[in-house]
Design a protein around this motif. Structure first.
Motif, PDB file in Angstrom:
ATOM      1  N   PRO A  87       0.802  -1.229   0.000  1.00 61.04           N
ATOM      2  CA  PRO A  87       0.000   0.000   0.000  1.00 61.04           C
ATOM      3  C   PRO A  87       0.834   1.278   0.000  1.00 61.04           C
ATOM      4  O   PRO A  87       0.426   2.277  -0.613  1.00 61.04           O
ATOM      5  CB  PRO A  87      -0.860  -0.121   1.267  1.00 61.04           C
ATOM      6  CG  PRO A  87      -0.259  -1.219   2.070  1.00 61.04           C
ATOM      7  CD  PRO A  87       0.459  -2.109   1.127  1.00 61.04           C
ATOM      8  N   VAL A  88       1.990   1.274   0.637  1.00 64.72           N
ATOM      9  CA  VAL A  88       2.849   2.461   0.580  1.00 64.72           C
ATOM     10  C   VAL A  88       3.369   2.664  -0.841  1.00 64.72           C
ATOM     11  O   VAL A  88       3.370   3.793  -1.362  1.00 64.72           O
ATOM     12  CB  VAL A  88       4.016   2.354   1.580  1.00 64.72           C
ATOM     13  CG1 VAL A  88       5.053   3.451   1.327  1.00 64.72           C
ATOM     14  CG2 VAL A  88       3.511   2.440   3.011  1.00 64.72           C
ATOM     15  N   CYS A 123       6.425   0.442   8.840  1.00 69.81           N
ATOM     16  CA  CYS A 123       5.721   1.241   7.840  1.00 69.81           C
ATOM     17  C   CYS A 123       6.572   2.413   7.370  1.00 69.81           C
ATOM     18  O   CYS A 123       6.700   2.658   6.170  1.00 69.81           O
ATOM     19  CB  CYS A 123       4.388   1.730   8.416  1.00 69.81           C
ATOM     20  SG  CYS A 123       3.407   2.701   7.267  1.00 69.81           S
ATOM     21  N   LEU A 124       7.176   3.132   8.303  1.00 63.68           N
ATOM     22  CA  LEU A 124       7.995   4.288   7.937  1.00 63.68           C
ATOM     23  C   LEU A 124       9.181   3.879   7.070  1.00 63.68           C
ATOM     24  O   LEU A 124       9.614   4.634   6.191  1.00 63.68           O
ATOM     25  CB  LEU A 124       8.465   5.012   9.196  1.00 63.68           C
ATOM     26  CG  LEU A 124       7.368   5.702  10.019  1.00 63.68           C
ATOM     27  CD1 LEU A 124       7.944   6.263  11.309  1.00 63.68           C
ATOM     28  CD2 LEU A 124       6.691   6.803   9.211  1.00 63.68           C
ATOM     29  N   ARG A 125       9.708   2.683   7.298  1.00 65.02           N
ATOM     30  CA  ARG A 125      10.844   2.212   6.496  1.00 65.02           C
ATOM     31  C   ARG A 125      10.468   2.017   5.034  1.00 65.02           C
ATOM     32  O   ARG A 125      11.344   2.009   4.171  1.00 65.02           O
ATOM     33  CB  ARG A 125      11.370   0.883   7.046  1.00 65.02           C
ATOM     34  CG  ARG A 125      12.179   0.994   8.307  1.00 65.02           C
ATOM     35  CD  ARG A 125      13.095  -0.229   8.495  1.00 65.02           C
ATOM     36  NE  ARG A 125      12.392  -1.488   8.335  1.00 65.02           N
ATOM     37  CZ  ARG A 125      11.847  -2.178   9.330  1.00 65.02           C
ATOM     38  NH1 ARG A 125      11.879  -1.690  10.569  1.00 65.02           N
ATOM     39  NH2 ARG A 125      11.260  -3.326   9.100  1.00 65.02           N
ATOM     40  N   CYS A 126       9.191   1.860   4.739  1.00 62.04           N
ATOM     41  CA  CYS A 126       8.754   1.593   3.369  1.00 62.04           C
ATOM     42  C   CYS A 126       8.702   2.847   2.502  1.00 62.04           C
ATOM     43  O   CYS A 126       8.628   2.735   1.274  1.00 62.04           O
ATOM     44  CB  CYS A 126       7.373   0.930   3.375  1.00 62.04           C
ATOM     45  SG  CYS A 126       7.359  -0.738   4.063  1.00 62.04           S
ATOM     46  N   PHE A 127       8.720   4.017   3.116  1.00 64.15           N
ATOM     47  CA  PHE A 127       8.638   5.245   2.330  1.00 64.15           C
ATOM     48  C   PHE A 127       9.992   5.563   1.699  1.00 64.15           C
ATOM     49  O   PHE A 127      11.035   5.360   2.323  1.00 64.15           O
ATOM     50  CB  PHE A 127       8.184   6.408   3.203  1.00 64.15           C
ATOM     51  CG  PHE A 127       6.708   6.392   3.492  1.00 64.15           C
ATOM     52  CD1 PHE A 127       5.814   7.010   2.645  1.00 64.15           C
ATOM     53  CD2 PHE A 127       6.226   5.709   4.603  1.00 64.15           C
ATOM     54  CE1 PHE A 127       4.448   6.974   2.901  1.00 64.15           C
ATOM     55  CE2 PHE A 127       4.863   5.669   4.867  1.00 64.15           C
ATOM     56  CZ  PHE A 127       3.974   6.296   4.011  1.00 64.15           C
ATOM     57  N   PRO A 128       9.986   6.043   0.469  1.00 63.12           N
ATOM     58  CA  PRO A 128      11.252   6.383  -0.188  1.00 63.12           C
ATOM     59  C   PRO A 128      12.022   7.449   0.586  1.00 63.12           C
ATOM     60  O   PRO A 128      11.419   8.310   1.245  1.00 63.12           O
ATOM     61  CB  PRO A 128      10.809   6.920  -1.562  1.00 63.12           C
ATOM     62  CG  PRO A 128       9.429   6.398  -1.761  1.00 63.12           C
ATOM     63  CD  PRO A 128       8.820   6.294  -0.392  1.00 63.12           C
ATOM     64  N   ARG A 129      13.318   7.379   0.482  1.00 66.01           N
ATOM     65  CA  ARG A 129      14.162   8.387   1.118  1.00 66.01           C
ATOM     66  C   ARG A 129      13.802   9.769   0.562  1.00 66.01           C
ATOM     67  O   ARG A 129      13.612   9.949  -0.630  1.00 66.01           O
ATOM     68  CB  ARG A 129      15.634   8.076   0.837  1.00 66.01           C
ATOM     69  CG  ARG A 129      16.614   8.981   1.576  1.00 66.01           C
ATOM     70  CD  ARG A 129      18.059   8.601   1.234  1.00 66.01           C
ATOM     71  NE  ARG A 129      18.344   7.243   1.651  1.00 66.01           N
ATOM     72  CZ  ARG A 129      18.723   6.900   2.882  1.00 66.01           C
ATOM     73  NH1 ARG A 129      18.840   7.839   3.808  1.00 66.01           N
ATOM     74  NH2 ARG A 129      18.985   5.648   3.178  1.00 66.01           N
ATOM     75  N   GLY A 130      13.703  10.720   1.422  1.00 63.51           N
ATOM     76  CA  GLY A 130      13.382  12.079   0.999  1.00 63.51           C
ATOM     77  C   GLY A 130      11.908  12.433   1.099  1.00 63.51           C
ATOM     78  O   GLY A 130      11.557  13.616   1.013  1.00 63.51           O
ATOM     79  N   VAL A 131      11.045  11.433   1.266  1.00 65.64           N
ATOM     80  CA  VAL A 131       9.609  11.706   1.437  1.00 65.64           C
ATOM     81  C   VAL A 131       9.340  11.998   2.908  1.00 65.64           C
ATOM     82  O   VAL A 131       9.691  11.203   3.782  1.00 65.64           O
ATOM     83  CB  VAL A 131       8.752  10.521   0.956  1.00 65.64           C
ATOM     84  CG1 VAL A 131       7.276  10.742   1.309  1.00 65.64           C
ATOM     85  CG2 VAL A 131       8.913  10.325  -0.542  1.00 65.64           C
TER      86      VAL A 131
END
Length: 234
Positions: A87-88, A123-131
């Motif tokens: 979902p992320v 969950c936070l680890r799934c977001f791309p770097r910089g987002v």
């Protein structure tokens, strides 16, 4: 930079207040962006728009405009942060249509979701770097040192939230930027915020030079009036 806006822009009772009576609805975002530098997109919470829709919103707004995106309820309320990778990824693929106008992603957690720092961290680890990601927990069990350390480690902001002129979250600074949501004021007519409450919040965020502030008291166009006033106070 303190960017001030509202949580959403597609409210029919704003016609005649923010939007001229004859302005077609597909032009509302363009008109809104002449007044404010940012908006929080709540549509994505209920039904995630496709990439092309985000591109249209990007093209309807001027340079420097920023759109925050509220994460889909599928991730936060249905899956309750379990198995977040797909979902992320789907959210970021769609919201990527905003390009450089993509602001923070808001994870508003359901009020029945108790503290789960490991789940949040995954969950936070799934977001791309910089987002940039802001997290708005709504169960008091989340106010722990472990949760604060997860947010700090991931560079995520604890969303500061207000109801009736009072903070309903700790005022932790877990990132080098701030995210504030004002849900309901206590002034007349409700849900308007009065100047005393607005000045208090302006004072609290004053040390920050990078903050996003969204008024979620949309009824009766209170959010529009409060956002305009808050801009003059910051």
């Amino acid at each position: 930079m303190v960017a001030v806006g509202t949580s959403g822009w597609q409210y029919t009772d704003w016609r005649g207040v923010l939007y001229p009576s004859g302005l077609p609805q597909h032009r509302w975002l363009h008109h809104y962006a002449q007044e404010f530098r940012t908006v929080e997109n709540n549509n994505a919470f209920y039904r995630l728009p496709d990439h092309a829709t985000f591109e249209r919103w990007r093209d309807a707004t001027p340079p420097g405009f920023v759109m925050a995106v509220k994460a889909s309820r599928y991730l936060t309320h249905m899956k309750r942060l379990h198995d977040p990778r797909e979902p992320v990824a789907r959210l970021m693929d769609a919201a990527g249509g905003l390009g450089g106008k993509l602001g923070p992603v808001l994870l508003q957690l359901p009020p029945t979701l108790r503290c789960a720092p490991e789940r949040l961290d995954a969950c936070l680890r799934c977001f791309p770097r910089g987002v940039r990601v802001a997290v708005e927990p709504r169960h008091p069990s989340w106010w722990t040192g472990e949760v604060r350390r997860v947010l700090e480690r991931r560079g995520a902001a604890l969303c500061w939230a207000d109801r009736l002129g009072r903070p309903i979250t700790p005022l932790w600074r877990t990132a080098d930027w701030l995210y504030l949501r004002l849900h309901e004021g206590a002034a007349s007519p409700r849900p308007l915020y009065g100047d005393r409450a607005l000045r208090s919040w302006a004072h609290r965020i004053a040390p920050a030079d990078d903050a996003y502030v969204y008024f979620n008291n949309d009824q009766g166009a209170a959010a529009i009036r409060n956002a305009h006033r808050f801009i003059t106070l910051t």
